[in-house]
Design a protein around this motif. Sequence first.
Motif: not given
Length: 202
Positions: A37-47
């Motif tokens: 979700f963060v690296l591949k899709k970039q839908w979310l940030k780690m925070k």
Amino acid sequence: MKPNWKLLIELFWIFFKIAPVTFGGGYAMIPLIERQFVLKKQWLKMKEVSDIFALSGTAPGAIAVNCATFIGYRFGGIWGAIAALAGILLPTVLIVCFLSIFFILFKGHSYFEAAFLGIRAAVVALIVYAAIEISKTALLDKSTFILCAGMVVMMLVFQIHPIIALFLGALSGMMIIKAKKWLGIAVRLEKIKDPQNGKKAG
């Protein structure tokens, strides 16, 4: 509103792939959630991932199930929550049924015991990795570092319940921010990015 079937299938499939490798519970999901979700899709940030897991830990039920439900609802509403929930539960149920049979048949076998010894060690590595990744967005300054260390000591020494630790952490966080504002100290809610290279400054 009609459900977005492409999104629902994608949510189901992502969690269906994550579920079989989350040995050790919900926190072992964090590296996989980050990758998808963060690296591949970039839908979310780690925070945001850190916030979702914090919220999942305070809600009743399994953290993995809560996390999948929250993320599914975030992107697909009720139908998204159902799709993500089905994705995280289906392989888990099938694997538990299979392992139950396998455990009964091979309990006490040396190779079986050795395999579980290795799995337990790998789970520790996953949880440590998850803790390091979350610390990058959670430990912002000396006050948050001291608060984290204090919670660890209280859980190890006094063995307080995790829910109490979360409650004390929330209460302490509010008190720290209020005290900083009263003293005129700048309040940081996330890490500052270095304007020269775009990286987060410590």
